[in-house]
Design a protein around this motif. Structure first.
Motif, PDB file in Angstrom:
ATOM      1  N   UNK A 200       0.835  -1.207   0.000  1.00 28.79           N
ATOM      2  CA  UNK A 200       0.000   0.000   0.000  1.00 28.79           C
ATOM      3  C   UNK A 200       0.867   1.254   0.000  1.00 28.79           C
ATOM      4  N   UNK A 201       0.689   2.099  -1.039  1.00 32.29           N
ATOM      5  CA  UNK A 201       1.407   3.373  -1.008  1.00 32.29           C
ATOM      6  C   UNK A 201       0.670   4.381  -0.136  1.00 32.29           C
ATOM      7  N   UNK A 202      -0.669   4.357  -0.167  1.00 36.96           N
ATOM      8  CA  UNK A 202      -1.483   5.214   0.704  1.00 36.96           C
ATOM      9  C   UNK A 202      -2.839   4.551   0.899  1.00 36.96           C
ATOM     10  N   UNK A 203      -3.248   4.405   2.134  1.00 33.71           N
ATOM     11  CA  UNK A 203      -4.530   3.772   2.441  1.00 33.71           C
ATOM     12  C   UNK A 203      -5.084   4.366   3.727  1.00 33.71           C
ATOM     13  N   UNK A 204      -6.368   4.714   3.717  1.00 37.62           N
ATOM     14  CA  UNK A 204      -7.044   5.201   4.929  1.00 37.62           C
ATOM     15  C   UNK A 204      -8.368   4.462   5.068  1.00 37.62           C
ATOM     16  N   UNK A 205      -8.587   3.850   6.236  1.00 39.98           N
ATOM     17  CA  UNK A 205      -9.810   3.086   6.474  1.00 39.98           C
ATOM     18  C   UNK A 205     -10.437   3.474   7.807  1.00 39.98           C
ATOM     19  N   UNK A 206     -11.765   3.576   7.828  1.00 41.44           N
ATOM     20  CA  UNK A 206     -12.524   3.760   9.063  1.00 41.44           C
ATOM     21  C   UNK A 206     -13.148   2.424   9.436  1.00 41.44           C
ATOM     22  N   UNK A 207     -13.147   2.103  10.730  1.00 43.70           N
ATOM     23  CA  UNK A 207     -13.585   0.786  11.168  1.00 43.70           C
ATOM     24  C   UNK A 207     -14.839   0.848  12.043  1.00 43.70           C
ATOM     25  N   UNK A 208     -15.557  -0.267  12.048  1.00 46.97           N
ATOM     26  CA  UNK A 208     -16.660  -0.463  12.978  1.00 46.97           C
ATOM     27  C   UNK A 208     -16.082  -0.808  14.349  1.00 46.97           C
ATOM     28  N   UNK A 209     -16.710  -0.342  15.432  1.00 54.02           N
ATOM     29  CA  UNK A 209     -16.221  -0.723  16.767  1.00 54.02           C
ATOM     30  C   UNK A 209     -16.537  -2.183  17.106  1.00 54.02           C
ATOM     31  N   UNK A 210     -17.250  -2.878  16.199  1.00 57.61           N
ATOM     32  CA  UNK A 210     -17.608  -4.276  16.465  1.00 57.61           C
ATOM     33  C   UNK A 210     -16.808  -5.230  15.579  1.00 57.61           C
ATOM     34  N   UNK A 211     -17.377  -5.693  14.478  1.00 54.68           N
ATOM     35  CA  UNK A 211     -16.717  -6.691  13.647  1.00 54.68           C
ATOM     36  C   UNK A 211     -16.343  -6.086  12.295  1.00 54.68           C
ATOM     37  N   UNK A 212     -15.090  -6.298  11.892  1.00 52.05           N
ATOM     38  CA  UNK A 212     -14.597  -5.849  10.595  1.00 52.05           C
ATOM     39  C   UNK A 212     -14.016  -7.058   9.879  1.00 52.05           C
TER      40      UNK A 212
END
Length: 371
Positions: A14-26
């Motif tokens: 990955x040269x650039x990656x931004x992810x938002x996650x669930x506080x439960x299951x991903x």
């Protein structure tokens, strides 16, 4: 505790990656070698400042780059904590709340994770080295002092081994430097042994009832820390030091012959007994997997008890390794309470209501689509 967001720069593929996650299951879904485990690994590296897959940090940096960076926003009881780890070919630097830490031992422990991957089954059936690494990684998360003590021990051990190697085959009598190295070594080793016994007691406290639950009351799990020096957990600090001193005297001739330290925590091991039998030697594959699962679930409870924060659970391609019963037990335990990351090639074979709440990420050739 959960991680809200992660940003990768020049990390693996990955040269650039931004992810938002669930506080439960991903859940990261994709074929092998597409990059899903790299995301899972980055979360682990952000927490532990080392990979569970390689000891060569250079492998974490994108092939055409001079550095790699992982940034995370961690939600804790008292608010959001930004943490950051930069990896270069010269070393690593960690930042907590944008402030660079002078030592990685000060950085580790800000985000707690429990990793369960197929290779973790080797904690039960693999080599003593794997079990020692398991102990050191888990104690280090809850005790920065242990990390400092471990680094001290490793430094002293390296110096003592160098001394033995330089004098290999010689017959040294009343050597002052030998006694100095022994004194330093015994003190450092004693700190490690004491803390490992303490940790094993805590792990036993949680793992025994969990194992009994998974086995429906048919099995009792006992975890023992076995020292090559024959030290027991009831021994006082002075008794440990005296025992180590005596064992080093007994091993002196062999150590000079081989040029290496033969007694100490770097050669100790764990033993797992199920109904009194060594599960590594006599246990079925099912018993070995139940033991490994019990350890991981016990880690979650132990970290929660010691830090007042629920750790993040990383399940790297492991659900397919568990049968439906153990899979359900694991998912029932984490349901709604533990932020969990799962990598898998397909969710078709996973039948559990927890997965219906999951945030899905589809990974293909390093591209990630959220659904």
């Amino acid at each position: 505790m959960y991680i809200e967001q992660i940003k990768l720069t020049n990390y693996r593929n990955y040269d650039a990656l931004a992810l938002d996650f669930s506080p439960k299951i991903n859940v990261f879904i994709g074929e092998n070698a597409q990059g899903k485990t790299n995301v899972m690994e980055s979360i682990y590296v952000l927490a532990m400042a080392k990979s569970h897959r390689t000891t060569n940090d250079k492998e974490l940096i994108r092939w055409d780059s001079d550095y790699g960076k992982i940034e995370g926003a961690v939600k804790k009881r008292h608010g959001i904590l930004p943490i950051e780890l930069t990896i270069t070919k010269k070393g690593k630097k960690g930042k907590i709340n944008h402030i660079e830490q002078s030592r990685l031992s000060h950085y580790i422990g800000q985000m707690n994770v429990v990793m369960f991957a197929p290779e973790d089954l080797n904690v039960v059936k693999g080599s003593p080295q794997i079990r020692r690494r398991f102990i050191d990684m888990e104690i280090g998360q809850i005790s920065p002092v242990y990390l400092h003590d471990l680094l001290t021990f490793q430094k002293v051990l390296k110096q003592r081994n160098h001394f033995l190697k330089m004098n290999q085959g010689k017959s040294l009598s009343n050597d002052v430097m030998y006694e100095v190295y022994n004194e330093q070594y015994i003190h450092a080793a004693t700190q490690i042994i004491r803390k490992r016994f303490q940790f094993m007691d805590l792990l036993q406290e949680w793992a025994e009832p969990i194992h009994a639950g998974i086995s429906q009351g048919k099995e009792t799990l006992v975890i023992k820390y076995r020292t090559v020096a024959g030290i027991e957990k009831e021994h006082s600090t002075s008794e440990i030091e005296n025992t180590l001193h005596q064992k080093l005297i007994e091993a002196r001739e062999r150590e000079f012959d081989r040029g290496v330290t033969l007694v100490g925590p770097h050669r100790d091991d764990l033993q797992f007994l199920v109904n009194g039998y060594d599960v590594q030697t006599y246990g079925s594959q099912g018993q070995q997997r139940t033991t490994a699962l019990s350890l991981k679930l016990a880690e979650i409870e132990l970290i929660k008890q010691e830090t007042n924060e629920t750790p993040i659970l990383l399940l790297d391609d492991v659900l397919s390794e568990l049968d439906d019963y153990r899979q359900s037990h694991l998912l029932n335990t984490i349901q709604g309470e533990v932020q969990t990351f799962v990598t898998t090639t397909s969710v078709d074979g996973i039948h559990h209501e927890t997965m219906e709440q999951a945030q899905l990420f589809h990974v293909k050739q390093g591209a990630i689509d959220k659904s």
